[in-house]
Design an enzyme around this catalytic site. Structure first.
Site, PDB file in Angstrom:
ATOM      1  N   CYS A   1     -44.023 -68.838 -44.509  1.00  0.00           N
ATOM      2  CA  CYS A   1     -43.952 -68.610 -45.955  1.00  0.00           C
ATOM      3  C   CYS A   1     -42.577 -68.042 -46.333  1.00  0.00           C
ATOM      4  O   CYS A   1     -41.586 -68.748 -46.271  1.00  0.00           O
ATOM      5  CB  CYS A   1     -45.112 -67.740 -46.423  1.00  0.00           C
TER       6      CYS A   1
ATOM      7  N   HIS B   1     -49.737 -70.084 -44.436  1.00  0.00           N
ATOM      8  CA  HIS B   1     -49.985 -68.872 -43.648  1.00  0.00           C
ATOM      9  C   HIS B   1     -51.013 -69.147 -42.546  1.00  0.00           C
ATOM     10  O   HIS B   1     -52.206 -68.896 -42.738  1.00  0.00           O
ATOM     11  CB  HIS B   1     -50.504 -67.747 -44.541  1.00  0.00           C
TER      12      HIS B   1
ATOM     13  N   GLU C   1     -51.489 -67.431 -39.996  1.00  0.00           N
ATOM     14  CA  GLU C   1     -51.913 -66.167 -39.392  1.00  0.00           C
ATOM     15  C   GLU C   1     -53.117 -65.524 -40.073  1.00  0.00           C
ATOM     16  O   GLU C   1     -53.731 -64.598 -39.534  1.00  0.00           O
ATOM     17  CB  GLU C   1     -50.748 -65.168 -39.394  1.00  0.00           C
TER      18      GLU C   1
END
Length: 242
Positions: free
Chosen positions: A102, A180, A182
């Site tokens: 990002c 994202h 994660e």
């Protein structure tokens, strides 16, 4: 250097944007993990300022993570963002693999000659990503929370996109992601606690996003592992344990 563990450095450009699932995936592939907080909690409302970064040459992979600011914000660009971009260029020149997420992906785009600007439409929530290289970036719904978009640096190849923005590019031993990978429910709850109307602005509620996150959790865990293994083997050139 047989027997020496590979090392990854996660750059937490904002204290609450942690490595979460990405950290787990790198650890599963035998990496020792270091983290460095660029802007700590006490600086969150005044993030500009000089930062002394770790020596990139001590790592095999560096992962600049997300943040709520813009990489082209003049106050940040005049201070630590420019320093971090130079760190990325120095690392790439030394053959260190880079994985940007990002804000971190936008920083890589800007560092290597692309541009970053306000996007016509923000992306927040679980958005479909189409991939030309599912062996590297699996397609499907990935979590998004961004207002900016990049243009590709010279020599980069876009390998994934959504309806609204480029989502991944490869440049040498660098992979930049707009989404994202994660994010899990625990990290998302931290972000939602600091939401000031962004989610409502796209017609969603916190409950809807968290429910969708729970529904996708098992699928995302598989795709994150595939993404990290794809990055390490096909971009970074690492040999991984079987």
């Amino acid at each position: 250097m047989s027997g020496v563990a590979s090392k990854v450095l996660f750059l937490l450009n904002e204290h609450s944007a942690t490595e979460a699932l990405l950290g787990d995936a790198f650890a599963e592939n035998g990496f020792d993990i270091d983290t460095f907080v660029v802007v700590p909690a006490e600086k969150a409302h005044d993030p500009a300022g000089d930062v002394t970064f770790p020596d990139p040459l001590g790592y095999d992979v560096i992962v600049p993570l997300g943040a709520t600011w813009a990489v082209y914000n003049p106050a940040l660009l005049d201070t630590w963002v420019s320093t971090e971009m130079q760190m990325m260029r120095d690392a790439a020149e030394a053959g260190i693999a880079l994985l940007g997420v990002c804000f971190g992906g936008q920083l890589l785009a800007q560092a290597f000659g692309g541009t970053v600007e306000r996007a016509p439409r923000q992306e927040i929530g679980w958005c479909d990503v189409t991939s030309d290289r599912p062996d590297l970036v699996p397609g499907g719904p990935w979590f998004q929370w961004h207002f900016d978009r990049w243009t590709l640096p010279p020599g980069a190849t876009e390998i994934a996109r959504s309806a609204n923005a480029s989502q991944a590019f490869v440049l040498g031993r660098t992979l930049a992601l707009q989404f994202h990978p994660e994010v899990d429910a625990d990290l998302l709850k931290v972000w939602l606690a600091d939401d000031h109307g962004d989610v409502e602005g796209v017609g969603l509620t916190h409950e809807e996003i968290l429910t969708r996150t729970d529904e996708l959790a098992d699928d995302v865990a598989v795709r994150v592992r595939a993404l990290v293994r794809g990055f390490l083997t096909r971009v970074a050139g690492h040999s991984l344990p079987s």
